[in-house]
Design a protein around this motif. Structure first.
Motif, short mmCIF file in Angstrom:
data_model
loop_
_atom_site.label_atom_id
_atom_site.label_comp_id
_atom_site.label_asym_id
_atom_site.label_seq_id
_atom_site.Cartn_x
_atom_site.Cartn_y
_atom_site.Cartn_z
N VAL A 17 0.82 -1.21 0.00
CA VAL A 17 0.00 0.00 0.00
C VAL A 17 0.86 1.27 0.00
O VAL A 17 0.63 2.18 -0.78
CB VAL A 17 -0.96 0.02 1.22
N VAL A 18 1.87 1.33 0.86
CA VAL A 18 2.63 2.58 1.02
C VAL A 18 4.13 2.42 0.78
O VAL A 18 4.91 3.29 1.12
CB VAL A 18 2.41 3.21 2.42
N GLY A 19 4.55 1.32 0.16
CA GLY A 19 5.96 1.05 0.02
C GLY A 19 6.62 1.58 -1.24
O GLY A 19 7.79 1.34 -1.47
N ASP A 20 5.89 2.30 -2.06
CA ASP A 20 6.50 2.85 -3.26
C ASP A 20 7.27 4.13 -2.91
O ASP A 20 7.28 4.58 -1.77
CB ASP A 20 5.41 3.16 -4.31
N LYS A 21 7.87 4.72 -3.89
CA LYS A 21 8.74 5.89 -3.69
C LYS A 21 7.98 7.15 -3.26
O LYS A 21 8.57 8.04 -2.66
CB LYS A 21 9.48 6.14 -5.01
N TRP A 22 6.68 7.23 -3.53
CA TRP A 22 5.97 8.50 -3.35
C TRP A 22 4.89 8.52 -2.28
O TRP A 22 4.58 9.58 -1.73
CB TRP A 22 5.33 8.91 -4.69
N SER A 23 4.25 7.41 -1.97
CA SER A 23 3.06 7.43 -1.12
C SER A 23 3.31 8.05 0.26
O SER A 23 2.54 8.88 0.73
CB SER A 23 2.48 6.03 -0.96
N LEU A 24 4.39 7.65 0.92
CA LEU A 24 4.68 8.21 2.25
C LEU A 24 5.03 9.70 2.17
O LEU A 24 4.78 10.44 3.12
CB LEU A 24 5.77 7.42 2.96
N LEU A 25 5.59 10.13 1.03
CA LEU A 25 5.89 11.57 0.88
C LEU A 25 4.59 12.37 0.73
O LEU A 25 4.49 13.49 1.25
CB LEU A 25 6.83 11.80 -0.30
N ILE A 26 3.62 11.81 0.05
CA ILE A 26 2.31 12.47 -0.07
C ILE A 26 1.67 12.56 1.31
O ILE A 26 1.17 13.63 1.71
CB ILE A 26 1.40 11.70 -1.06
N ILE A 27 1.72 11.47 2.06
CA ILE A 27 1.16 11.46 3.42
C ILE A 27 1.92 12.46 4.29
O ILE A 27 1.32 13.21 5.06
CB ILE A 27 1.19 10.03 4.00
N ARG A 28 3.25 12.47 4.18
CA ARG A 28 4.07 13.45 4.91
C ARG A 28 3.61 14.88 4.62
O ARG A 28 3.43 15.69 5.54
CB ARG A 28 5.54 13.29 4.51
N ASP A 29 3.41 15.19 3.34
CA ASP A 29 3.01 16.55 2.98
C ASP A 29 1.62 16.89 3.52
O ASP A 29 1.36 18.04 3.88
CB ASP A 29 3.06 16.73 1.47
N MET A 30 0.74 15.91 3.60
CA MET A 30 -0.58 16.15 4.18
C MET A 30 -0.47 16.35 5.68
O MET A 30 -1.15 17.21 6.24
CB MET A 30 -1.52 14.99 3.84
N MET A 31 0.39 15.58 6.34
CA MET A 31 0.55 15.67 7.80
C MET A 31 1.27 16.93 8.23
O MET A 31 0.81 17.66 9.09
CB MET A 31 1.35 14.48 8.33
N PHE A 32 2.45 17.13 7.66
CA PHE A 32 3.33 18.18 8.15
C PHE A 32 3.19 19.50 7.40
O PHE A 32 3.52 20.55 7.94
CB PHE A 32 4.79 17.71 8.11
N GLY A 33 2.71 19.44 6.18
CA GLY A 33 2.56 20.66 5.39
C GLY A 33 1.12 21.09 5.21
O GLY A 33 0.85 22.11 4.58
N ASN A 34 0.18 20.30 5.74
CA ASN A 34 -1.26 20.55 5.59
C ASN A 34 -1.64 20.81 4.13
O ASN A 34 -2.46 21.65 3.84
CB ASN A 34 -1.74 21.68 6.50
N ARG A 35 -1.00 20.07 3.23
CA ARG A 35 -1.34 20.19 1.81
C ARG A 35 -2.51 19.27 1.56
O ARG A 35 -2.41 18.06 1.75
CB ARG A 35 -0.13 19.82 0.96
N ARG A 36 -3.61 19.85 1.12
CA ARG A 36 -4.85 19.07 1.03
C ARG A 36 -5.45 19.09 -0.38
O ARG A 36 -6.39 18.36 -0.66
CB ARG A 36 -5.90 19.64 2.01
N HIS A 37 -4.94 19.93 -1.27
CA HIS A 37 -5.42 20.00 -2.64
C HIS A 37 -4.38 19.41 -3.59
O HIS A 37 -3.18 19.45 -3.31
CB HIS A 37 -5.70 21.46 -3.04
N TYR A 38 -4.85 18.94 -4.72
CA TYR A 38 -3.97 18.33 -5.72
C TYR A 38 -2.81 19.26 -6.08
O TYR A 38 -1.65 18.84 -6.09
CB TYR A 38 -4.80 17.98 -6.96
N ARG A 39 -3.09 20.51 -6.39
CA ARG A 39 -2.04 21.47 -6.80
C ARG A 39 -1.02 21.69 -5.68
O ARG A 39 0.16 21.83 -5.94
CB ARG A 39 -2.65 22.81 -7.21
N GLU A 40 -1.48 21.73 -4.45
CA GLU A 40 -0.55 21.89 -3.32
C GLU A 40 0.38 20.68 -3.20
O GLU A 40 1.57 20.82 -2.94
CB GLU A 40 -1.32 22.05 -2.00
#
Length: 172
Positions: A17-40
């Protein structure tokens, strides 16, 4: 177990589910950067994810129940992504990974400060931050503590390191 899964091992299933190169970085950005929109999410990280990879990973994370998507009331064609409880429960894993990277790899000072603070704060800080994320992403009310939130403290520490580096480079 489905035919698509290599085994029933919990580590394998998690990595599927989350072992690819990008998934945890997307989750990181949602958690720590509060990025919630596609463009963000597309333009907000230093790693430079491509639009087709981001769209694919968002679909995967949605299908796995790690994130959810709702229409943005301010714009009919935009969506707001939120972490689900499953997504929020990844915080200790990200904190542990960040702490390991901070201790063992050549991280930059500005990007390592949050890892250091989370490592020093440990499970108590992680639990507090998870409660903040539940309020932001799930709408769950939490009992507020006096003083700045964990998210605010992490952001302030990052901004201070960036400002200090900028001031130091301006003096040279």
């Amino acid at each position: 177990m489905s035919d698509l899964q290599r085994s029933g091992c919990p580590i394998n299933l998690s990595l599927e589910v989350v072992g690819d190169k990008w998934s945890l970085l997307i989750i990181r950005d949602m958690m720590f950067g509060n990025r919630r929109h596609y463009r963000e999410l597309l333009g907000g990280s230093e790693e430079g994810i491509s639009s087709n990879i981001l769209a694919d990973r968002l679909k995967t994370l949605l299908a796995a129940g790690i994130i959810s998507r709702e229409d943005d009331p301010s714009h009919k064609q935009k969506g707001i992504y939120s972490l689900t409880e499953q997504g929020i429960e990844l915080l200790p894993i990200l904190a542990q990974m960040a702490g390991w990277g901070y201790k063992n790899l050549p991280v930059s000072e500005e990007l390592g400060i949050r890892a250091r603070l989370l490592m020093e704060g440990g499970p108590k800080m992680w639990a507090e931050f998870m409660d903040e994320l539940r309020e932001i992403h799930l709408g769950t009310k939490r009992r507020r503590k006096a003083g700045p939130s964990v998210g605010q403290r992490l952001r302030a520490a990052y901004e201070k390191v960036v400002a200090d580096k900028k001031a130091a480079s301006g003096k040279s």
